[in-house]
Design a protein around this motif. Structure first.
Motif, PDB file in Angstrom:
ATOM      1  N   MET A  52       0.838  -1.188   0.000  1.00 14.07           N
ATOM      2  CA  MET A  52       0.000   0.000   0.000  1.00 14.07           C
ATOM      3  C   MET A  52       0.880   1.248   0.000  1.00 14.07           C
ATOM      4  N   TYR A  53       0.797   1.991  -1.067  1.00 14.59           N
ATOM      5  CA  TYR A  53       1.533   3.241  -1.160  1.00 14.59           C
ATOM      6  C   TYR A  53       0.538   4.395  -1.217  1.00 14.59           C
ATOM      7  N   SER A  54       0.997   5.544  -0.807  1.00 16.65           N
ATOM      8  CA  SER A  54       0.164   6.743  -0.908  1.00 16.65           C
ATOM      9  C   SER A  54      -0.001   7.116  -2.379  1.00 16.65           C
ATOM     10  N   LYS A  55      -1.002   7.917  -2.669  1.00 17.10           N
ATOM     11  CA  LYS A  55      -1.268   8.310  -4.046  1.00 17.10           C
ATOM     12  C   LYS A  55      -0.074   9.014  -4.696  1.00 17.10           C
ATOM     13  N   THR A  90       4.218   8.718  -8.676  1.00 12.31           N
ATOM     14  CA  THR A  90       5.650   8.815  -8.970  1.00 12.31           C
ATOM     15  C   THR A  90       6.137   7.560  -9.680  1.00 12.31           C
ATOM     16  N   MET A  91       5.740   6.386  -9.174  1.00 17.89           N
ATOM     17  CA  MET A  91       6.132   5.126  -9.808  1.00 17.89           C
ATOM     18  C   MET A  91       5.615   5.048 -11.238  1.00 17.89           C
ATOM     19  N   ASP A  92       4.345   5.416 -11.427  1.00 18.15           N
ATOM     20  CA  ASP A  92       3.762   5.375 -12.770  1.00 18.15           C
ATOM     21  C   ASP A  92       4.457   6.363 -13.708  1.00 18.15           C
ATOM     22  N   TYR A  93       4.794   7.533 -13.186  1.00 19.18           N
ATOM     23  CA  TYR A  93       5.497   8.534 -13.997  1.00 19.18           C
ATOM     24  C   TYR A  93       6.857   7.985 -14.452  1.00 19.18           C
ATOM     25  N   ILE A  94       7.546   7.321 -13.539  1.00 18.18           N
ATOM     26  CA  ILE A  94       8.856   6.749 -13.867  1.00 18.18           C
ATOM     27  C   ILE A  94       8.708   5.658 -14.926  1.00 18.18           C
ATOM     28  N   TYR A  95       7.733   4.748 -14.751  1.00 20.57           N
ATOM     29  CA  TYR A  95       7.496   3.700 -15.743  1.00 20.57           C
ATOM     30  C   TYR A  95       7.240   4.293 -17.122  1.00 20.57           C
ATOM     31  N   ASP A  96       6.446   5.362 -17.150  1.00 16.90           N
ATOM     32  CA  ASP A  96       6.046   5.947 -18.431  1.00 16.90           C
ATOM     33  C   ASP A  96       7.151   6.752 -19.101  1.00 16.90           C
ATOM     34  N   ASN A  97       8.209   7.088 -18.358  1.00 14.87           N
ATOM     35  CA  ASN A  97       9.242   7.977 -18.892  1.00 14.87           C
ATOM     36  C   ASN A  97      10.648   7.400 -18.803  1.00 14.87           C
ATOM     37  N   TYR A 142       4.624  17.112 -11.142  1.00 16.24           N
ATOM     38  CA  TYR A 142       3.569  16.226 -11.631  1.00 16.24           C
ATOM     39  C   TYR A 142       2.636  15.799 -10.499  1.00 16.24           C
ATOM     40  N   VAL A 143       3.211  15.531  -9.319  1.00  9.74           N
ATOM     41  CA  VAL A 143       2.389  15.063  -8.190  1.00  9.74           C
ATOM     42  C   VAL A 143       1.975  16.203  -7.261  1.00  9.74           C
ATOM     43  N   SER A 144       2.369  17.423  -7.612  1.00 12.58           N
ATOM     44  CA  SER A 144       1.986  18.634  -6.847  1.00 12.58           C
ATOM     45  C   SER A 144       2.529  18.629  -5.418  1.00 12.58           C
ATOM     46  N   LEU A 145       3.798  18.252  -5.278  1.00 10.67           N
ATOM     47  CA  LEU A 145       4.468  18.295  -3.981  1.00 10.67           C
ATOM     48  C   LEU A 145       5.828  18.961  -4.163  1.00 10.67           C
ATOM     49  N   SER A 146       6.422  19.384  -3.065  1.00  6.57           N
ATOM     50  CA  SER A 146       7.776  19.918  -3.140  1.00  6.57           C
ATOM     51  C   SER A 146       8.754  18.763  -3.330  1.00  6.57           C
ATOM     52  N   VAL A 147       9.907  19.048  -3.895  1.00  9.69           N
ATOM     53  CA  VAL A 147      10.914  18.006  -4.126  1.00  9.69           C
ATOM     54  C   VAL A 147      11.335  17.366  -2.811  1.00  9.69           C
ATOM     55  N   SER A 148      11.578  18.176  -1.800  1.00  6.75           N
ATOM     56  CA  SER A 148      12.063  17.651  -0.519  1.00  6.75           C
ATOM     57  C   SER A 148      11.025  16.752   0.151  1.00  6.75           C
ATOM     58  N   TYR A 149       9.759  17.173   0.096  1.00  2.00           N
ATOM     59  CA  TYR A 149       8.714  16.362   0.741  1.00  2.00           C
ATOM     60  C   TYR A 149       8.515  15.041  -0.006  1.00  2.00           C
ATOM     61  N   LEU A 150       8.483  15.114  -1.330  1.00  2.00           N
ATOM     62  CA  LEU A 150       8.318  13.891  -2.120  1.00  2.00           C
ATOM     63  C   LEU A 150       9.475  12.937  -1.879  1.00  2.00           C
ATOM     64  N   SER A 151      10.691  13.454  -1.802  1.00  2.00           N
ATOM     65  CA  SER A 151      11.865  12.611  -1.563  1.00  2.00           C
ATOM     66  C   SER A 151      11.757  11.871  -0.243  1.00  2.00           C
ATOM     67  N   ARG A 152      11.347  12.598   0.802  1.00  2.00           N
ATOM     68  CA  ARG A 152      11.202  11.964   2.126  1.00  2.00           C
ATOM     69  C   ARG A 152      10.084  10.925   2.116  1.00  2.00           C
ATOM     70  N   LEU A 153       8.965  11.283   1.499  1.00  2.00           N
ATOM     71  CA  LEU A 153       7.814  10.378   1.464  1.00  2.00           C
ATOM     72  C   LEU A 153       8.145   9.104   0.686  1.00  2.00           C
ATOM     73  N   PHE A 154       8.787   9.251  -0.452  1.00  2.00           N
ATOM     74  CA  PHE A 154       9.113   8.101  -1.294  1.00  2.00           C
ATOM     75  C   PHE A 154      10.081   7.162  -0.573  1.00  2.00           C
ATOM     76  N   ARG A 155      11.105   7.725   0.036  1.00  2.00           N
ATOM     77  CA  ARG A 155      12.078   6.876   0.732  1.00  2.00           C
ATOM     78  C   ARG A 155      11.443   6.169   1.928  1.00  2.00           C
TER      79      ARG A 155
END
Length: 253
Positions: free
Chosen positions: A134-137, A142-149, A162-175
């Protein structure tokens, strides 16, 4: 006898006389079930070359024939994946994306490489669903964007926008959710795509590295070796299905 019945009878006669046989239904449906269940190893075991031995001839033009088979395969996979739990919108969006890419292919090698990519992309999506990950939206996007590109330069700034978040927040959330950084995830997915292309296509390692947007051939080699323990050439020599070429040659004779 109607025209369609005559055509069917003629095709049946030709297939019988020249010993053309379609793939056994059991194996074909086992393959689709493996995709549906996210079973990557099963897919590798059962996957056959696009338009290879055991498939019908849908067009006299070799390239058009492959494209028709590609569309049929993607349509079947899409339906199996929806049945397996993939959201219908996501499944058909993925299907439309690959069919659109297929329409732009200009060589048999290119369409076969795309076939491999599509099969393993759907399988990877189903694997996440099968394991209940279970991942957050934003992470899923992000995963789908990477697959597509994977074939283009990917920057975390573009993903964050693309996901409407700051780079720093997305980086922390993804990790936090995935366990690796965004850049590592991109590298791993590119290497996985390269592995499949080295196994299932005739593209050279140089072309594959360029196709997957590695910054240079040396960067492709070093990244590939980091995650597989082998260079691309070593990997191809060990895993390439050399008998595919023989199958294709037999089909054209």
């Amino acid at each position: 006898m109607s025209r369609s019945e005559k055509e069917f009878t003629y095709r049946a006669f030709i297939n019988r006389e020249y010993s053309f046989k379609h793939s056994p239904f059991e194996q074909e449906f086992e393959f689709y079930d493996c995709v549906k269940n996210g079973d990557t190893e099963g897919v590798k075991r059962l996957m056959t070359p696009l338009g290879g031995s055991g498939t019908g001839r849908l067009s006299e033009d070799p390239m058009r024939n492959l494209k028709y088979h590609f569309i049929v395969t993607v349509a079947m996979i899409t339906r199996f994946c929806v049945e397996g739990g993939m959201e219908m919108e996501s499944a058909y969006t993925l299907s439309d994306m690959y069919i659109s890419k297929a329409d732009k292919c200009t060589s048999e090698e290119e369409i076969r490489a795309l076939h491999s990519e599509a099969v393993f992309d759907f399988t990877a999506h189903m694997n996440r669903i099968a394991h209940g990950t279970m991942y957050s939206k934003p992470v899923i996007m992000t995963m789908d964007y990477i697959y597509d590109n994977l074939h283009s330069k990917i920057s975390e700034t573009d993903i964050a926008e693309y996901v409407s978040l700051s780079v720093s927040y997305l980086s922390r959330l993804f990790r936090k959710e995935v366990g690796v950084t965004v850049s590592t995830y991109i590298a791993v997915k590119r290497v996985e795509a390269a592995q499949n292309m080295l196994k299932y296509s005739d593209y050279s390692p140089l072309d594959i590295g360029n196709y997957l947007a590695f910054t240079s051939h040396s960067h492709f080699i070093s990244t590939f070796k980091k995650y597989t323990g082998m260079t691309p050439n070593e990997f191809r020599k060990k895993y390439y299905r050399s008998n595919w070429g023989d199958i294709d040659r037999k089909n054209k004779t």
